[in-house]
Design a protein around this motif. Sequence first.
Motif, PDB file in Angstrom:
ATOM      1  N   ALA A  95       0.865  -1.181   0.000  1.00 42.19           N
ATOM      2  CA  ALA A  95       0.000   0.000   0.000  1.00 42.19           C
ATOM      3  C   ALA A  95       0.904   1.234   0.000  1.00 42.19           C
ATOM      4  O   ALA A  95       2.013   1.205   0.528  1.00 42.19           O
ATOM      5  CB  ALA A  95      -0.887  -0.006   1.231  1.00 42.19           C
ATOM      6  N   THR A  96       0.434   2.308  -0.607  1.00 39.89           N
ATOM      7  CA  THR A  96       1.194   3.549  -0.610  1.00 39.89           C
ATOM      8  C   THR A  96       0.496   4.562   0.296  1.00 39.89           C
ATOM      9  O   THR A  96      -0.699   4.460   0.538  1.00 39.89           O
ATOM     10  CB  THR A  96       1.321   4.126  -2.032  1.00 39.89           C
ATOM     11  OG1 THR A  96       0.015   4.320  -2.570  1.00 39.89           O
ATOM     12  CG2 THR A  96       2.107   3.200  -2.929  1.00 39.89           C
ATOM     13  N   ARG A  97       1.252   5.524   0.806  1.00 43.15           N
ATOM     14  CA  ARG A  97       0.687   6.599   1.622  1.00 43.15           C
ATOM     15  C   ARG A  97       0.569   7.848   0.765  1.00 43.15           C
ATOM     16  O   ARG A  97       1.394   8.092  -0.100  1.00 43.15           O
ATOM     17  CB  ARG A  97       1.577   6.897   2.819  1.00 43.15           C
ATOM     18  CG  ARG A  97       1.438   5.877   3.914  1.00 43.15           C
ATOM     19  CD  ARG A  97       2.189   6.306   5.136  1.00 43.15           C
ATOM     20  NE  ARG A  97       3.583   5.895   4.963  1.00 43.15           N
ATOM     21  CZ  ARG A  97       4.608   6.425   5.588  1.00 43.15           C
ATOM     22  NH1 ARG A  97       4.432   7.393   6.431  1.00 43.15           N
ATOM     23  NH2 ARG A  97       5.823   5.983   5.390  1.00 43.15           N
ATOM     24  N   GLY A  98      -0.457   8.640   1.041  1.00 45.80           N
ATOM     25  CA  GLY A  98      -0.619   9.887   0.301  1.00 45.80           C
ATOM     26  C   GLY A  98      -1.171   9.644  -1.087  1.00 45.80           C
ATOM     27  O   GLY A  98      -1.816   8.631  -1.364  1.00 45.80           O
ATOM     28  N   HIS A  99      -0.885  10.572  -1.993  1.00 47.47           N
ATOM     29  CA  HIS A  99      -1.371  10.488  -3.372  1.00 47.47           C
ATOM     30  C   HIS A  99      -0.609   9.395  -4.123  1.00 47.47           C
ATOM     31  O   HIS A  99       0.622   9.427  -4.195  1.00 47.47           O
ATOM     32  CB  HIS A  99      -1.190  11.846  -4.058  1.00 47.47           C
ATOM     33  CG  HIS A  99      -1.638  11.855  -5.474  1.00 47.47           C
ATOM     34  ND1 HIS A  99      -2.966  11.783  -5.833  1.00 47.47           N
ATOM     35  CD2 HIS A  99      -0.935  11.905  -6.616  1.00 47.47           C
ATOM     36  CE1 HIS A  99      -3.060  11.800  -7.147  1.00 47.47           C
ATOM     37  NE2 HIS A  99      -1.834  11.873  -7.652  1.00 47.47           N
ATOM     38  N   LYS A 100      -1.341   8.453  -4.669  1.00 44.55           N
ATOM     39  CA  LYS A 100      -0.718   7.352  -5.414  1.00 44.55           C
ATOM     40  C   LYS A 100      -0.285   7.869  -6.789  1.00 44.55           C
ATOM     41  O   LYS A 100      -1.052   8.536  -7.477  1.00 44.55           O
ATOM     42  CB  LYS A 100      -1.718   6.209  -5.568  1.00 44.55           C
ATOM     43  CG  LYS A 100      -1.117   4.951  -6.118  1.00 44.55           C
ATOM     44  CD  LYS A 100      -2.107   3.803  -6.057  1.00 44.55           C
ATOM     45  CE  LYS A 100      -1.456   2.506  -6.442  1.00 44.55           C
ATOM     46  NZ  LYS A 100      -2.337   1.364  -6.265  1.00 44.55           N
ATOM     47  N   PRO A 101       0.941   7.568  -7.219  1.00 41.87           N
ATOM     48  CA  PRO A 101       1.387   8.005  -8.553  1.00 41.87           C
ATOM     49  C   PRO A 101       0.480   7.448  -9.649  1.00 41.87           C
ATOM     50  O   PRO A 101      -0.099   6.369  -9.512  1.00 41.87           O
ATOM     51  CB  PRO A 101       2.795   7.412  -8.675  1.00 41.87           C
ATOM     52  CG  PRO A 101       3.230   7.143  -7.276  1.00 41.87           C
ATOM     53  CD  PRO A 101       1.979   6.821  -6.515  1.00 41.87           C
ATOM     54  N   SER A 102       0.369   8.201 -10.730  1.00 37.70           N
ATOM     55  CA  SER A 102      -0.444   7.743 -11.856  1.00 37.70           C
ATOM     56  C   SER A 102       0.214   6.533 -12.508  1.00 37.70           C
ATOM     57  O   SER A 102       1.428   6.335 -12.394  1.00 37.70           O
ATOM     58  CB  SER A 102      -0.610   8.867 -12.880  1.00 37.70           C
ATOM     59  OG  SER A 102       0.652   9.252 -13.390  1.00 37.70           O
ATOM     60  N   PRO A 103      -0.583   5.703 -13.205  1.00 34.04           N
ATOM     61  CA  PRO A 103       0.013   4.574 -13.934  1.00 34.04           C
ATOM     62  C   PRO A 103       1.068   5.102 -14.907  1.00 34.04           C
ATOM     63  O   PRO A 103       0.827   6.086 -15.610  1.00 34.04           O
ATOM     64  CB  PRO A 103      -1.177   3.965 -14.674  1.00 34.04           C
ATOM     65  CG  PRO A 103      -2.369   4.369 -13.873  1.00 34.04           C
ATOM     66  CD  PRO A 103      -2.043   5.734 -13.360  1.00 34.04           C
ATOM     67  N   ARG A 104       2.229   4.455 -14.938  1.00 31.71           N
ATOM     68  CA  ARG A 104       3.306   4.944 -15.801  1.00 31.71           C
ATOM     69  C   ARG A 104       4.278   3.826 -16.186  1.00 31.71           C
ATOM     70  O   ARG A 104       4.329   2.791 -15.548  1.00 31.71           O
ATOM     71  CB  ARG A 104       4.062   6.092 -15.150  1.00 31.71           C
ATOM     72  CG  ARG A 104       4.797   5.704 -13.898  1.00 31.71           C
ATOM     73  CD  ARG A 104       5.403   6.902 -13.198  1.00 31.71           C
ATOM     74  NE  ARG A 104       4.359   7.790 -12.786  1.00 31.71           N
ATOM     75  CZ  ARG A 104       4.440   9.112 -12.869  1.00 31.71           C
ATOM     76  NH1 ARG A 104       5.534   9.688 -13.310  1.00 31.71           N
ATOM     77  NH2 ARG A 104       3.442   9.869 -12.487  1.00 31.71           N
ATOM     78  N   SER A 105       5.034   4.121 -17.223  1.00 29.21           N
ATOM     79  CA  SER A 105       6.075   3.203 -17.690  1.00 29.21           C
ATOM     80  C   SER A 105       7.289   4.024 -18.098  1.00 29.21           C
ATOM     81  O   SER A 105       7.207   5.246 -18.222  1.00 29.21           O
ATOM     82  CB  SER A 105       5.561   2.360 -18.869  1.00 29.21           C
ATOM     83  OG  SER A 105       5.176   3.196 -19.936  1.00 29.21           O
ATOM     84  N   VAL A 106       8.404   3.367 -18.320  1.00 26.83           N
ATOM     85  CA  VAL A 106       9.665   3.986 -18.736  1.00 26.83           C
ATOM     86  C   VAL A 106      10.064   5.104 -17.761  1.00 26.83           C
ATOM     87  O   VAL A 106      10.398   6.203 -18.155  1.00 26.83           O
ATOM     88  CB  VAL A 106       9.603   4.512 -20.189  1.00 26.83           C
ATOM     89  CG1 VAL A 106      10.995   4.801 -20.711  1.00 26.83           C
ATOM     90  CG2 VAL A 106       8.913   3.527 -21.114  1.00 26.83           C
TER      91      VAL A 106
END
Length: 108
Positions: A76-87
Amino acid sequence: TRLSEGSKAKLKSKSNTYDTEDNDDDEQFPKARYNHSAVIQNSTDRMFVFGGKSGTARLNDLWCYDFQTRSWTEMATRGHKPSPRSVHSCCMLPGDNQMLLFGGYNVR
């Protein structure tokens, strides 16, 4: 060797080769992916894997591999979860308890 869904690779430590085995029904592990980031946390002997692509979908999940138990755990992450991403890239910050994620592509 390409692994099928529901299979995993296990390192044979003496021969430095990989062997495949069927996944236990109750064991969790990340989807097959590419263009992800991975970083080692030296103090705990764990590796963290974030995001990447699975097929055409970008991911924003965070997984931890424990080298001692040879098991995966979705984190689980805390705070705002990063957007889906690659590279993208990541690194462990000094103190070895925070991971910094930066860059990458998050558009379709």
